[in-house]
Design an enzyme around this catalytic site. Structure first.
Site, PDB file in Angstrom:
ATOM      1  N   ILE A  97       3.797  13.278   1.046  1.00  0.00           N
ATOM      2  CA  ILE A  97       3.628  12.595  -0.227  1.00  0.00           C
ATOM      3  C   ILE A  97       2.157  12.209  -0.383  1.00  0.00           C
ATOM      4  O   ILE A  97       1.514  11.782   0.586  1.00  0.00           O
ATOM      5  CB  ILE A  97       4.514  11.316  -0.275  1.00  0.00           C
ATOM      6  CG1 ILE A  97       5.962  11.630   0.135  1.00  0.00           C
ATOM      7  CG2 ILE A  97       4.436  10.662  -1.654  1.00  0.00           C
ATOM      8  CD1 ILE A  97       6.707  12.592  -0.746  1.00  0.00           C
ATOM      9  N   ARG A 152       0.849  -1.205   0.000  1.00  0.00           N
ATOM     10  CA  ARG A 152       0.000   0.000   0.000  1.00  0.00           C
ATOM     11  C   ARG A 152       0.875   1.243   0.000  1.00  0.00           C
ATOM     12  O   ARG A 152       2.066   1.173   0.290  1.00  0.00           O
ATOM     13  CB  ARG A 152      -0.825   0.061   1.306  1.00  0.00           C
ATOM     14  CG  ARG A 152      -1.883  -0.939   1.442  1.00  0.00           C
ATOM     15  CD  ARG A 152      -2.825  -0.568   2.585  1.00  0.00           C
ATOM     16  NE  ARG A 152      -2.449  -1.208   3.851  1.00  0.00           N
ATOM     17  CZ  ARG A 152      -2.193  -0.562   4.978  1.00  0.00           C
ATOM     18  NH1 ARG A 152      -2.245   0.759   5.018  1.00  0.00           N
ATOM     19  NH2 ARG A 152      -1.878  -1.213   6.073  1.00  0.00           N
ATOM     20  N   TYR A 192       6.840   8.865  16.684  1.00  0.00           N
ATOM     21  CA  TYR A 192       7.170   8.812  15.248  1.00  0.00           C
ATOM     22  C   TYR A 192       8.488   9.547  14.985  1.00  0.00           C
ATOM     23  O   TYR A 192       9.400   9.011  14.336  1.00  0.00           O
ATOM     24  CB  TYR A 192       6.023   9.426  14.443  1.00  0.00           C
ATOM     25  CG  TYR A 192       6.160   9.265  12.954  1.00  0.00           C
ATOM     26  CD1 TYR A 192       5.785   8.083  12.319  1.00  0.00           C
ATOM     27  CD2 TYR A 192       6.657  10.306  12.164  1.00  0.00           C
ATOM     28  CE1 TYR A 192       5.907   7.930  10.941  1.00  0.00           C
ATOM     29  CE2 TYR A 192       6.780  10.163  10.784  1.00  0.00           C
ATOM     30  CZ  TYR A 192       6.408   8.973  10.179  1.00  0.00           C
ATOM     31  OH  TYR A 192       6.537   8.829   8.814  1.00  0.00           O
TER      32      TYR A 192
HETATM   33  N1  LIG Z   1       3.142   8.862   3.030  1.00  0.00           N
HETATM   34  C1  LIG Z   1       3.934   9.827   3.402  1.00  0.00           C
HETATM   35  O1  LIG Z   1       3.687  11.012   3.135  1.00  0.00           O
HETATM   36  C2  LIG Z   1       5.204   9.509   4.157  1.00  0.00           C
HETATM   37  C3  LIG Z   1       6.072  10.564   4.443  1.00  0.00           C
HETATM   38  C4  LIG Z   1       7.259  10.287   5.131  1.00  0.00           C
HETATM   39  C5  LIG Z   1       7.567   9.007   5.482  1.00  0.00           C
HETATM   40  N2  LIG Z   1       6.713   7.999   5.213  1.00  0.00           N
HETATM   41  C6  LIG Z   1       7.107   6.642   5.602  1.00  0.00           C
HETATM   42  O2  LIG Z   1       6.913   5.791   4.503  1.00  0.00           O
HETATM   43  C7  LIG Z   1       6.599   4.481   4.958  1.00  0.00           C
HETATM   44  C8  LIG Z   1       5.280   4.027   4.329  1.00  0.00           C
HETATM   45  O3  LIG Z   1       4.264   4.904   4.760  1.00  0.00           O
HETATM   46  P1  LIG Z   1       2.819   4.956   4.052  1.00  0.00           P
HETATM   47  O4  LIG Z   1       2.369   6.359   4.125  1.00  0.00           O
HETATM   48  O5  LIG Z   1       2.861   4.275   2.763  1.00  0.00           O
HETATM   49  O6  LIG Z   1       1.972   4.087   5.095  1.00  0.00           O
HETATM   50  P2  LIG Z   1       0.702   3.113   4.844  1.00  0.00           P
HETATM   51  O7  LIG Z   1      -0.058   3.539   3.645  1.00  0.00           O
HETATM   52  O8  LIG Z   1       0.014   3.060   6.163  1.00  0.00           O
HETATM   53  O9  LIG Z   1       1.368   1.698   4.513  1.00  0.00           O
HETATM   54  C9  LIG Z   1       2.127   1.045   5.472  1.00  0.00           C
HETATM   55  C10 LIG Z   1       2.585  -0.282   4.919  1.00  0.00           C
HETATM   56  O10 LIG Z   1       3.398  -0.928   5.919  1.00  0.00           O
HETATM   57  C11 LIG Z   1       2.844  -2.217   6.200  1.00  0.00           C
HETATM   58  N3  LIG Z   1       3.112  -2.569   7.594  1.00  0.00           N
HETATM   59  C12 LIG Z   1       2.721  -1.919   8.718  1.00  0.00           C
HETATM   60  N4  LIG Z   1       3.142  -2.585   9.807  1.00  0.00           N
HETATM   61  C13 LIG Z   1       3.808  -3.688   9.364  1.00  0.00           C
HETATM   62  C14 LIG Z   1       4.452  -4.762   9.995  1.00  0.00           C
HETATM   63  N5  LIG Z   1       4.507  -4.886  11.341  1.00  0.00           N
HETATM   64  N6  LIG Z   1       5.056  -5.717   9.225  1.00  0.00           N
HETATM   65  C15 LIG Z   1       5.011  -5.627   7.870  1.00  0.00           C
HETATM   66  N7  LIG Z   1       4.397  -4.625   7.210  1.00  0.00           N
HETATM   67  C16 LIG Z   1       3.796  -3.673   7.960  1.00  0.00           C
HETATM   68  C17 LIG Z   1       1.349  -2.076   5.862  1.00  0.00           C
HETATM   69  O11 LIG Z   1       0.736  -3.340   5.570  1.00  0.00           O
HETATM   70  P3  LIG Z   1      -0.019  -4.205   6.731  1.00  0.00           P
HETATM   71  O12 LIG Z   1      -0.754  -3.231   7.601  1.00  0.00           O
HETATM   72  O13 LIG Z   1      -0.874  -5.140   5.952  1.00  0.00           O
HETATM   73  O14 LIG Z   1       1.064  -4.923   7.465  1.00  0.00           O
HETATM   74  C18 LIG Z   1       1.431  -1.224   4.606  1.00  0.00           C
HETATM   75  O15 LIG Z   1       1.746  -2.018   3.485  1.00  0.00           O
HETATM   76  C19 LIG Z   1       6.551   4.552   6.472  1.00  0.00           C
HETATM   77  O16 LIG Z   1       7.786   4.185   7.014  1.00  0.00           O
HETATM   78  C20 LIG Z   1       6.281   6.033   6.717  1.00  0.00           C
HETATM   79  O17 LIG Z   1       6.714   6.432   7.982  1.00  0.00           O
HETATM   80  C21 LIG Z   1       5.526   8.218   4.557  1.00  0.00           C
END
Ligand SMILES: NC(=O)c1ccc[n+]([C@@H]2O[C@H](COP(=O)([O-])OP(=O)(O)OC[C@H]3O[C@@H](n4cnc5c(N)ncnc54)[C@H](OP(=O)(O)O)[C@@H]3O)[C@@H](O)[C@H]2O)c1
Length: 242
Positions: A181, A15, A148
């Site tokens: 993002i 995701r 966080y």
């Molecule tokens: N989106 C942004 O703007 C942004 C900005 C800065 C940094 N980030 C970083 O980018 C990364 C992804 O964020 P996102 O926004 O894409 O979050 P997201 O949409 O909530 O997706 C999180 C992903 O991580 C998986 N996940 C969560 N806990 C897990 C576990 N214990 N084991 C394996 N997989 C796990 C989830 O799948 P399941 O729940 O099925 O396990 C999902 O595929 C994170 O590290 C976040 O801190 C995001």
């Protein structure tokens, strides 16, 4: 096709941002395994170049089994992206121990488990690559994001230590620090009518980033093009003024 012949594991690749990184790596020619706790029956986005495998980064044995499965089925892995991360906002005084543990356990300890499990495989390939994912909040403090921010700051130092330790094995370890993002948690923030106007006012680019823009940076760090880039934290935030 910068990643032709390479196998990439992207934790949290089912995701949000992880899926965008997985897609960019598949576009660059890699075989991509997206690992998460809930694995969809259909491949992410119906994209048959990306295989989803169940794994929980908070459980060491689960990530070890993941690397073993990937190695046996697809070879490598050559590239490991420790992207899985969660957020549980709340002021420190009221933050539950469970939420603190969940955030640090996934965002920091989960990255450690992933890297530790991957190293034996990456040592066996040429030009192994580890990419961790922090955040703009790894460098900047925001009220309500103590767990966080702390976890992401720690991921950046962890990355730098790994880079020093693994350079002699031909493995580079770099960190992506995305800003806001338009994917996953970032997209959810954009829907927050109270917070988003304040946060977006600081975006020098005048817009949030796209998953493709983070994916392109990940492909660079995963490719031979970045051979002498090691221990770097690469912001992908369009420049932010706060
Ligand atoms: N989106 C942004 O703007 C942004 C900005 C800065 C940094 N980030 C970083 O980018 C990364 C992804 O964020 P996102 O926004 O894409 O979050 P997201 O949409 O909530 O997706 C999180 C992903 O991580 C998986 N996940 C969560 N806990 C897990 C576990 N214990 N084991 C394996 N997989 C796990 C989830 O799948 P399941 O729940 O099925 O396990 C999902 O595929 C994170 O590290 C976040 O801190 C995001």
């Amino acid at each position: 096709m910068l990643l032709q012949g390479r196998t990439a594991v992207v934790t949290g690749g089912t995701r949000g941002l992880g899926r965008a990184v997985a897609r960019a790596m598949a576009d660059a020619g890699a075989v991509v395994v997206a690992a998460a706790r809930d694995v969809p029956e259909e491949p992410p986005d119906g994209d048959r170049r990306i295989v989803a495998v169940e794994a929980d980064v908070t459980v060491p044995g689960s990530v070890e089994a993941l690397m073993k499965t990937v190695g046996a089925r697809y070879g490598g892995p050559h590239i490991v992206v420790a992207n899985a991360g969660i957020s549980r906002p709340g002021p420190v005084a009221g933050l539950s121990y469970e939420h603190w543990d969940a955030v640090v356990g996934t965002n920091l300890t989960g990255v450690f488990h992933t890297v530790r499990a991957a190293v034996p495989y990456l040592r066996d390939v040429v030009d192994g690559r580890i990419i961790t994912v922090s955040s703009i909040l790894g460098r900047r403090a925001v009220p309500g994001a103590a767990a966080y921010c702390a976890s992401k700051a720690a991921v950046e130092r962890f990355t730098e230590v790994c880079a020093l330790e693994l350079a002699a094995d031909g493995i580079t370890v770099n960190c992506l620090a995305p800003g806001f993002i338009d994917e996953g948690q970032g997209r959810a923030l954009m829907a927050d009518e109270r917070l988003w106007p304040r946060l977006s006012a600081g975006l020098a680019a005048g817009r949030p980033g796209t998953g493709a823009e983070v994916g392109a940076a990940a492909v660079f760090l995963a490719s031979a093009q970045s051979g002498y880039v090691n221990g770097a934290v690469l912001p992908v935030d369009g420049a932010v003024r706060w």
